[in-house]
Design a protein around this motif. Structure first.
Motif, short mmCIF file in Angstrom:
data_model
loop_
_atom_site.label_atom_id
_atom_site.label_comp_id
_atom_site.label_asym_id
_atom_site.label_seq_id
_atom_site.Cartn_x
_atom_site.Cartn_y
_atom_site.Cartn_z
N LEU A 248 42.61 98.99 38.10
CA LEU A 248 41.73 98.18 37.26
C LEU A 248 40.31 98.15 37.80
N LYS A 249 40.17 98.26 39.12
CA LYS A 249 38.85 98.21 39.76
C LYS A 249 38.16 99.56 39.82
N ASP A 250 38.94 100.63 40.02
CA ASP A 250 38.35 101.93 40.36
C ASP A 250 38.90 103.01 39.43
N SER A 251 38.07 103.56 38.58
CA SER A 251 38.52 104.54 37.59
C SER A 251 38.89 105.87 38.23
N ARG A 252 38.59 106.06 39.52
CA ARG A 252 38.99 107.30 40.18
C ARG A 252 40.50 107.40 40.34
N VAL A 253 41.19 106.26 40.35
CA VAL A 253 42.65 106.25 40.50
C VAL A 253 43.24 106.44 39.10
N ARG A 254 43.76 107.63 38.85
CA ARG A 254 44.16 108.03 37.50
C ARG A 254 45.55 107.56 37.10
N ALA A 255 46.41 107.31 38.07
CA ALA A 255 47.80 106.97 37.76
C ALA A 255 48.34 106.10 38.88
#
Length: 385
Positions: A248-255
């Motif tokens: 929710l905080k970091d869009s780099r984490v895709r899954a």
């Protein structure tokens, strides 16, 4: 607030869960059977030998959330990765001091204090990384657990062609040892009954994850191997809850994968579309006392799975069951055998990551499998024998 669940009889205090039940009184635990000798982690199932190394990073932009006397957030990060090196010194599971402090904090008595330091791992210490364009998986452990308690999963993922970055969230486990022998003990343990504790922890861990992602390119010589467009996160208990918070905080984490952790970060009412998988014990079946998965399931608008392992318990998704023999602990009735639960965890976590980071469709995730009858797809087959 914590609820301690058994992975084996007498191992009830190995670590705390991220559940929101009142903390139960704890008492020292003694072995209930003769120790079998040092634990041996199962061999990785992938094609690559595995290397490992440790990084220390320091976030000077924020104070530590638990130690009010420290104005920076210092973290220990353990990396596992593919290597071509097949010979070399196996990495220690824990140092004797870490084993002593962990067993003391867990109140496990009656075995030598260095027992866990004798555990045999599979990764070669400081081996040269190999490969290119490798997906990255961030791992986060349960509250009071050091990162090393997810080693079996981490080694397996690295053997399958992933770089794994496991984070020790300082002052949230019984002991993190930094260079020079400095010991950071569990200061957060004094606050775990405070209102909003779970939310505070996952918010802090989400910040830890973002900082580690920022630091890897400059702090690790092998970082050029990582495909930074392919990042996922998984965790057990509070670590699983933190996977949701980090996404929710970091869009780099895709899954993301939550292994048996009560969730605290609130998903917007508009929903959340990135792939997510719940993988849990029967305490997380629909309609159970912990209703956080029921709540979040309705708000997950993208690819999602909710899997429950019949016969599993809270620590089944860690190395805990694999340590039972070395600690002289007799497994509880009905608990999945250690080798089987390790196989199930590795198989389904890898299938999820292969599908969403490597674009390899995994039919295993589409429906129940006769090969793995313990795995129930919720809500459809939960509760079926």
């Amino acid at each position: 607030m914590r609820q301690i669940l058994a992975v084996a009889a007498g191992l009830v205090v190995l670590a705390a869960s991220a559940c929101s039940a009142p903390t139960a009184p704890r008492s020292a635990t003694s072995p209930s059977a003769t120790p079998t000798g040092p634990a041996v982690l199962p061999a990785p199932t992938g094609d690559h030998p595995v290397g490992t190394t440790i990084l220390y990073v320091n976030d000077t932009s924020r104070p530590d959330p638990w130690n009010l006397d420290v104005q920076t957030r210092e973290l220990k990060v353990t990396l596992w990765y593919p290597t071509e090196q097949e010979d070399g010194e196996r990495a220690p599971y824990m140092t004797p001091k870490e084993s002593e402090l962990f067993l003391r904090g867990s109140e496990i008595a009656g075995v030598p204090s260095d027992t866990l330091s004798k555990t045999r791992t599979n990764a070669i210490e400081d081996a040269e990384p190999a490969g290119e364009k490798l997906p990255l998986v961030v791992l986060s452990p349960g509250f009071t657990n050091p990162m090393i308690t997810l080693t079996s999963l981490a080694e397996d993922l690295a053997s399958r062609g992933y770089v794994v970055a496991g984070i020790d969230h300082t002052y949230e486990n019984y002991a993190t040892i930094f260079p020079g022998g400095r010991v950071a003990e569990c200061l957060a343990c004094d606050s775990d009954t405070d209102p909003g504790f779970g939310t505070r922890v996952v918010q802090g861990r989400a910040a830890d994850v973002s900082f580690v992602l920022d630091q890897l390119p400059s702090k690790w010589d092998g970082a050029s191997l990582i495909d930074r467009s392919k990042i996922a996160m998984a965790g057990q208990s509070m670590g699983g809850a933190s996977a949701m918070a980090a996404m929710l905080k970091d869009s780099r984490v895709r899954a993301g994968i939550d292994m048996d952790g009560t969730t605290y970060a609130r998903i917007p009412k508009s929903g959340f579309s990135r792939p997510f998988m719940f993988l849990g014990s029967p305490q997380h079946t629909p309609g159970s006392r912990d209703n956080s998965w029921d709540r979040d399931w309705k708000l997950l608008t993208g690819w999602k799975r909710w899997l429950v392992l019949s016969g599993a318990e809270h620590q089944s998704f860690t190395d805990g069951p694999l340590m039972a023999g070395a600690l002289g602990v007799k497994p509880a009735y009905g608990v999945l055998p250690a080798a089987r639960v390790a196989e199930l965890t590795r198989t389904y976590v890898a299938a999820f990551l292969d599908q969403h980071l490597k674009s390899k469709r995994q039919p295993l995730l589409d429906k129940p499998s006769s090969r793995y009858p313990e795995v129930k797809f919720c809500p459809a087959t939960c509760g079926q024998s």
